[in-house]
Design an enzyme around this catalytic site. Structure first.
Site, PDB file in Angstrom:
ATOM      1  N   HIS A 231       0.818  -1.219   0.000  1.00  0.00           N
ATOM      2  CA  HIS A 231       0.000   0.000   0.000  1.00  0.00           C
ATOM      3  C   HIS A 231       0.849   1.264   0.000  1.00  0.00           C
ATOM      4  CE1 HIS A 231       0.788  -0.527   4.375  1.00  0.00           C
ATOM      5  NE2 HIS A 231       0.846   0.793   4.351  1.00  0.00           N
TER       6      HIS A 231
ATOM      7  N   HIS B 174       5.468   6.283  -0.829  1.00  0.00           N
ATOM      8  CA  HIS B 174       6.256   5.069  -0.999  1.00  0.00           C
ATOM      9  C   HIS B 174       5.423   3.830  -0.696  1.00  0.00           C
ATOM     10  CE1 HIS B 174       6.669   6.079   3.327  1.00  0.00           C
ATOM     11  NE2 HIS B 174       6.546   4.758   3.479  1.00  0.00           N
TER      12      HIS B 174
END
EC number: 3.1.4.-
Length: 294
Positions: free
Chosen positions: A125, A241
């Protein structure tokens, strides 16, 4: 539910009493592959089984609970979810292995986030919030507020491309993560969704993610207003990220340099697609589609 184990004698008995099978006819055309599981299926099993309400790091690799368990509190996290395809998963596994072998001898162990302890694939995620806490009575109004904000934003499904590998810590410096940083997508959708998330959470007195005052790497410039009169938003493109693995201790400067210099050419063309925002509250996951009417 436990699996039934058959003894050698039982299997031998079956082979003796069963009629011989006819030789299978070779079919040059392979049968159709099974369709992928619907996204909602993964939401039903988004959490592992709770084995203790106490903070017992020994139960989960030395990790400490980010938010203490308190009755009536709902640990909440907003994020964009990605299930890598088989080929992508293989490339990520190789990256993690390469990153671990390039560490100094005294470096701590690196734990992959690609699979569970039972070797089931786990979703990855991009976070749109910090781990925050909502009260029971706040869950419904917060969900409604976030759904309306995403609907009114007209942000459509989008894709991001991998950019580089890096090490990043959590806010408490209790864990470090091997992360895949991503390039800024078209229409600046990541910053737009982060702004919506931070704004909604602020209404419930929750801290923002990547606030300028708490993240030294954020750019201190505002983006221009969009055609639809979107509010000014900060540019945190270098912060987004995808965490791939974790460690209990921080890497050295040499370790960081080695990871940053790793070859990502095999992943350069990997298009990571997002079509919804996930809001996880406790063990419940709400999926809010992008670019669709309520």
């Amino acid at each position: 539910m436990s699996l039934v184990q058959y003894s050698d004698s039982e299997s031998d008995s079956e082979s003796r009493t069963s009629p011989p099978c006819k030789k299978a006819r070779h079919d040059p055309k392979p049968g159709p592959s099974l369709p992928p599981l619907p996204a909602a299926f993964h939401d039903l099993y988004a959490s592992s089984t709770r084995v203790s309400v106490q903070d017992d790091p020994s139960l989960h690799g030395g990790r400490k609970r980010a938010i203490p368990h308190v009755e009536g509190n709902w640990p909440t996290h907003l994020y964009l979810e990605w299930y890598p395809a088989k080929e992508e998963l293989s490339l990520l596994t190789e990256l993690i292995a390469h990153a671990e072998t390039s560490l100094d001898e005294n470096a701590p162990s690196v734990h992959s986030l690609l699979h569970s302890d039972l070797d089931a694939q786990l979703p990855l995620h991009i976070s749109l919030s910090r781990p925050v806490v909502l009260r029971t009575e706040q869950r419904a109004p917060f969900t409604e507020l976030l759904q309306k904000a995403i609907h009114d934003s007209h942000i459509s499904p989008f894709e991001v491309l991998p950019d580089s590998l890096d090490w990043a810590s959590n806010y408490d410096k209790t864990r470090w993560f091997l992360v895949l940083r991503v390039k800024k997508p078209a229409h600046d959708s990541l910053n737009g969704l982060l702004n919506l998330s931070n704004t909604a959470l602020a209404r419930f007195d929750q801290p923002p993610l990547y606030a300028a005052s708490s993240h030294k790497n954020s750019h201190q410039r505002a983006l221009p207003r969009g055609e639809k009169g979107a509010p000014l938003v900060e540019d945190y493109s270098n912060c987004f990220h995808i965490s791939l693995a974790w460690s209990l201790s921080g890497p050295s400067e040499k370790d960081c340099a080695r990871v940053a210099g790793m070859d990502l050419n095999a992943l350069r063309e990997c298009k990571i697609a997002f079509d919804s925002v996930k809001a996880k509250m406790g063990n419940n996951v709400v999926s809010i589609p992008l670019g669709k009417d309520l």
